[in-house]
Design a protein around this motif. Sequence first.
Motif, PDB file in Angstrom:
ATOM      1  N   VAL A 185       0.750  -1.195  -0.038  1.00  0.00           N
ATOM      2  CA  VAL A 185      -0.155   0.084  -0.028  1.00  0.00           C
ATOM      3  C   VAL A 185       0.902   1.457   0.246  1.00  0.00           C
ATOM      4  N   PRO A 186       0.883   2.141  -0.871  1.00  0.00           N
ATOM      5  CA  PRO A 186       1.427   3.332  -0.947  1.00  0.00           C
ATOM      6  C   PRO A 186       1.296   4.330   0.391  1.00  0.00           C
ATOM      7  N   LYS A 187       2.692   5.000   0.787  1.00  0.00           N
ATOM      8  CA  LYS A 187       2.397   5.512   1.966  1.00  0.00           C
ATOM      9  C   LYS A 187       1.718   6.981   1.868  1.00  0.00           C
ATOM     10  N   LYS A 188       0.972   7.543   2.853  1.00  0.00           N
ATOM     11  CA  LYS A 188       0.486   8.911   2.879  1.00  0.00           C
ATOM     12  C   LYS A 188       1.701   9.946   2.781  1.00  0.00           C
ATOM     13  N   ARG A 189       1.264  10.882   1.723  1.00  0.00           N
ATOM     14  CA  ARG A 189       2.030  11.872   1.476  1.00  0.00           C
ATOM     15  C   ARG A 189       2.286  12.872   2.779  1.00  0.00           C
ATOM     16  N   THR A 190       3.510  13.281   2.998  1.00  0.00           N
ATOM     17  CA  THR A 190       3.638  14.265   4.064  1.00  0.00           C
ATOM     18  C   THR A 190       3.416  15.739   3.604  1.00  0.00           C
ATOM     19  N   SER A 191       2.689  16.317   4.543  1.00  0.00           N
ATOM     20  CA  SER A 191       2.226  17.783   4.151  1.00  0.00           C
ATOM     21  C   SER A 191       3.549  18.848   3.872  1.00  0.00           C
ATOM     22  N   ILE A 192       3.188  19.503   3.182  1.00  0.00           N
ATOM     23  CA  ILE A 192       4.168  20.496   2.778  1.00  0.00           C
ATOM     24  C   ILE A 192       4.573  21.433   4.424  1.00  0.00           C
ATOM     25  N   SER A 193       3.662  21.597   5.067  1.00  0.00           N
ATOM     26  CA  SER A 193       4.053  22.401   6.372  1.00  0.00           C
ATOM     27  C   SER A 193       4.833  21.789   7.371  1.00  0.00           C
ATOM     28  N   LYS A 194       4.631  20.283   7.278  1.00  0.00           N
ATOM     29  CA  LYS A 194       5.613  19.474   8.144  1.00  0.00           C
ATOM     30  C   LYS A 194       7.146  19.279   7.510  1.00  0.00           C
ATOM     31  N   LYS A 195       6.963  19.430   6.051  1.00  0.00           N
ATOM     32  CA  LYS A 195       8.489  19.298   5.469  1.00  0.00           C
ATOM     33  C   LYS A 195       9.105  20.558   5.651  1.00  0.00           C
ATOM     34  N   ILE A 196       8.500  21.678   6.003  1.00  0.00           N
ATOM     35  CA  ILE A 196       8.928  23.098   6.068  1.00  0.00           C
ATOM     36  C   ILE A 196       9.526  23.136   7.525  1.00  0.00           C
ATOM     37  N   ILE A 197       8.789  22.583   8.536  1.00  0.00           N
ATOM     38  CA  ILE A 197       9.187  22.593   9.772  1.00  0.00           C
ATOM     39  C   ILE A 197      10.523  21.853   9.842  1.00  0.00           C
ATOM     40  N   ARG A 198      10.622  20.528   9.415  1.00  0.00           N
ATOM     41  CA  ARG A 198      11.656  19.658   9.503  1.00  0.00           C
ATOM     42  C   ARG A 198      12.725  20.333   8.948  1.00  0.00           C
ATOM     43  N   LYS A 199      12.519  20.896   7.882  1.00  0.00           N
ATOM     44  CA  LYS A 199      13.836  21.659   6.946  1.00  0.00           C
ATOM     45  C   LYS A 199      14.205  22.860   7.845  1.00  0.00           C
ATOM     46  N   ASN A 200      13.700  23.833   8.355  1.00  0.00           N
ATOM     47  CA  ASN A 200      13.974  24.818   9.283  1.00  0.00           C
ATOM     48  C   ASN A 200      14.665  24.189  10.494  1.00  0.00           C
ATOM     49  N   PHE A 201      13.982  23.206  11.022  1.00  0.00           N
ATOM     50  CA  PHE A 201      14.825  22.495  12.262  1.00  0.00           C
ATOM     51  C   PHE A 201      16.282  22.321  11.969  1.00  0.00           C
ATOM     52  N   TRP A 202      16.328  21.662  10.844  1.00  0.00           N
ATOM     53  CA  TRP A 202      17.842  20.995  10.279  1.00  0.00           C
ATOM     54  C   TRP A 202      18.652  22.350  10.123  1.00  0.00           C
ATOM     55  N   LYS A 203      18.204  23.160   9.480  1.00  0.00           N
ATOM     56  CA  LYS A 203      19.007  24.633   9.218  1.00  0.00           C
ATOM     57  C   LYS A 203      19.303  25.204  10.321  1.00  0.00           C
ATOM     58  N   LYS A 204      18.523  25.232  11.505  1.00  0.00           N
ATOM     59  CA  LYS A 204      18.882  25.905  12.634  1.00  0.00           C
ATOM     60  C   LYS A 204      19.647  25.081  13.595  1.00  0.00           C
ATOM     61  N   ARG A 205      19.884  23.943  13.275  1.00  0.00           N
ATOM     62  CA  ARG A 205      21.003  23.048  14.315  1.00  0.00           C
ATOM     63  C   ARG A 205      22.273  23.310  13.440  1.00  0.00           C
TER      64      ARG A 205
END
Length: 53
Positions: free
Chosen positions: A3-23
């Motif tokens: 079964v295909p996985k559900k798509r990650t929302s854009i807002s979650k993707k942005i939050i994770r990306k910002n957290f990575w940049k902040k580190r």
Amino acid sequence: MAVPKKRTSISKKIIRKNFWKKRGYCTTLKAFSLAQSIFKGNSKSFFCNKYKR
């Protein structure tokens, strides 16, 4: 059956990306601060040889 996985929302993707940049930004600040203290000779946790000319 697979079964295909559900798509990650854009807002979650942005939050994770910002957290990575902040580190990375925090690590950069610490490294820059250490470099400044070594250059000025105020470092208490890092020892380096000073060459006199």
